[in-house]
Design an enzyme around this catalytic site. Sequence first.
Site, PDB file in Angstrom:
ATOM      1  N   PHE A   1      74.185  38.179 -53.299  1.00 16.36           N
ATOM      2  CA  PHE A   1      73.703  37.770 -51.984  1.00 16.36           C
ATOM      3  C   PHE A   1      73.871  38.906 -50.981  1.00 16.36           C
ATOM      4  CE2 PHE A   1      74.685  35.489 -47.920  1.00 16.36           C
ATOM      5  CZ  PHE A   1      73.395  35.033 -47.689  1.00 16.36           C
ATOM      6  N   LYS A   2      74.962  39.638 -51.098  1.00 14.29           N
ATOM      7  CA  LYS A   2      75.210  40.762 -50.187  1.00 14.29           C
ATOM      8  C   LYS A   2      74.089  41.789 -50.273  1.00 14.29           C
ATOM      9  CE  LYS A   2      79.436  41.949 -49.709  1.00 14.29           C
ATOM     10  NZ  LYS A   2      80.790  42.490 -49.990  1.00 14.29           N
TER      11      LYS A   2
ATOM     12  N   TRP B   1      70.925  41.196 -50.956  1.00 14.27           N
ATOM     13  CA  TRP B   1      69.728  40.711 -50.276  1.00 14.27           C
ATOM     14  C   TRP B   1      69.859  40.789 -48.764  1.00 14.27           C
ATOM     15  CZ3 TRP B   1      65.404  40.741 -52.626  1.00 14.27           C
ATOM     16  CH2 TRP B   1      65.367  40.589 -54.010  1.00 14.27           C
TER      17      TRP B   1
ATOM     18  N   LEU C   1      53.216  34.686 -63.781  1.00 19.45           N
ATOM     19  CA  LEU C   1      53.546  34.577 -65.199  1.00 19.45           C
ATOM     20  C   LEU C   1      55.054  34.498 -65.390  1.00 19.45           C
ATOM     21  CD1 LEU C   1      51.080  37.230 -66.624  1.00 19.45           C
ATOM     22  CD2 LEU C   1      50.728  34.770 -66.383  1.00 19.45           C
TER      23      LEU C   1
ATOM     24  N   SER D   1      77.531  42.813 -66.400  1.00 18.31           N
ATOM     25  CA  SER D   1      78.593  43.023 -65.409  1.00 18.31           C
ATOM     26  C   SER D   1      78.444  44.351 -64.675  1.00 18.31           C
ATOM     27  CB  SER D   1      79.962  42.984 -66.093  1.00 18.31           C
ATOM     28  OG  SER D   1      80.084  44.058 -67.017  1.00 18.31           O
ATOM     29  N   LYS D   2      77.451  45.148 -65.043  1.00 17.60           N
ATOM     30  CA  LYS D   2      77.295  46.488 -64.464  1.00 17.60           C
ATOM     31  C   LYS D   2      76.529  46.485 -63.147  1.00 17.60           C
ATOM     32  CE  LYS D   2      79.191  48.580 -68.052  1.00 17.60           C
ATOM     33  NZ  LYS D   2      80.474  49.302 -67.963  1.00 17.60           N
TER      34      LYS D   2
ATOM     35  N   LEU E   1      62.299  41.562 -65.067  1.00 17.41           N
ATOM     36  CA  LEU E   1      63.596  42.177 -64.797  1.00 17.41           C
ATOM     37  C   LEU E   1      64.554  41.679 -65.867  1.00 17.41           C
ATOM     38  CD1 LEU E   1      65.834  43.620 -63.326  1.00 17.41           C
ATOM     39  CD2 LEU E   1      65.768  41.882 -61.564  1.00 17.41           C
ATOM     40  N   CYS E   2      64.965  42.573 -66.732  1.00 13.80           N
ATOM     41  CA  CYS E   2      65.763  42.176 -67.894  1.00 13.80           C
ATOM     42  C   CYS E   2      66.880  43.181 -68.118  1.00 13.80           C
ATOM     43  CB  CYS E   2      64.860  42.107 -69.135  1.00 13.80           C
ATOM     44  SG  CYS E   2      65.721  41.660 -70.654  1.00 13.80           S
ATOM     45  N   ILE E   3      68.077  42.672 -68.335  1.00 17.33           N
ATOM     46  CA  ILE E   3      69.244  43.518 -68.573  1.00 17.33           C
ATOM     47  C   ILE E   3      69.936  43.052 -69.842  1.00 17.33           C
ATOM     48  CG2 ILE E   3      71.483  44.258 -67.653  1.00 17.33           C
ATOM     49  CD1 ILE E   3      70.280  43.765 -64.836  1.00 17.33           C
TER      50      ILE E   3
END
Length: 493
Positions: free
Chosen positions: A82-83, A85, A493, A224-225, A216-218
């Site tokens: 949130f910080k 954004w 999509l 945790s990075k 957006l994929c990690i």
Amino acid sequence: MSDSKDSKGKAPQKPNDAEQTPGGKLTPQAAEALLENNPSLKNELGGLDKDKALEALRKMDISELLTGLSLTGKNKKDMAAFKFWQTQPVPRFDEAASNAAGGPIKMIDPEKVSKEPDALIEGFEWTTLDLTNEEELRELWDLLTYHYVEDDNAMFRFRYSKSFLHWALMSPGWRKEWHVGVRATKSRKLVASISGVPTQIRVRGQKIKVTEINFLCIHKKLRSKRLAPVLIKEITRRCYLNGIYQAIYTAGVVLPTPVSSCRYYHRPLDWLKLYEVGFSPLPRGSTKARQITKNHLPSHTSTPNLRPMEAKDVDAVHDLLERYLNQFDIHQAFTREEIDHWLVYKESPQKEQVIWSYVVEDPETHKITDFFSFYNLESTVIQHPKHDCVRAAYLYYYATETAFLDDQKALKNRLQMLMNDALILAKKAQFDVFNALTSHHNPLFLEQLKFGAGDGQLHFYLYNYRTAPIAGGVNEKNLPDENRMGGVGVVML
């Protein structure tokens, strides 16, 4: 826009057995639930006085922005803190929801945009993906297949085909540099991605150039990075360098600040299979035979002169769809080339079919009076002894001349006929379930055609653009409402 299923709000989720009934205002209890279901909000507001922390949340227009906030823990995974954004050009939670003044939040000076990306943490480096290269396409497919979208119980996982990725990420005007990746320096393994494609949308009549952000994929081991904010900043930088200063994206979590919110609905096509894999429950007091009978569809379509869309129909469909979408507060402003790309199936022995589109042609005038489309997105069924995938059809774009008659009853009847035929055609194409949102005029047919309420909520966001909240087709009880239509006319999509 997220590294979790919640960013899509549309993971292969089970229908909702019980209706959520949030009130029309954000009560203290609902505000606390919002904090509970968005960990970063809870963590970063936790140091504040509780009353002050909740006061900003109470100012939100819950009926427009957060209808149907999942109170069952579905929003547990955050896309970014949130910080983070709070530093971005997006509307704040505590802004007046009735502020109708639309326009960019921040004016971007391209001369001040960095020509180089921010440094990544040690051991990782930026890469630009070349999706025309089969090996790099396979790498992206591999990352998304195993790390992108999974339901809460780890029963289902999206299975994007390579054909789907080509279709989704190489639309007209696509830019290679907007397919961003992160590699591990030593192994060269692709461990994160974010992508964007250019298009134009209209927001309350204002036409703006945007980037559609997606994928957006990690990698699960790197969650945790805090790579998500870094990826978002990098795709933003690359868009700024190309003169695109706004973006549109969706998420299943609540972030600052949704412009609209729609609910997912599911229509079983193969109820028994959905029951066997754990997607559809057996309602109390019912039987398998009753459910199969309830969801049975006719063998043949009923709309006269219905046929598959062809390349020759592009101009007519473009004209019909543009006129239809102009009825909505937010919608895509299609070019002819985009219609050809997104809606026309081009048969190829190397590619799986992704899009199914159909038109109704008047036999005398040869005018296209109606069209509808749906796309294919399969899900892997994890460790099931009988079934390895669920084939889901997602309602895409549609339009009908009946929408211009100013006769909602006629429109309702026409859409029910067209969409029932869409269900029949999807069933014939071996789909197991048909999914749709409460967007467009969908509330006119969802319940009548036996769609069941899902537990997925899809929130729509605009980056660096402010507008008043837009109706998402649902009421305060998160149910389809014919009086709340006319808002969302875009499909992500």
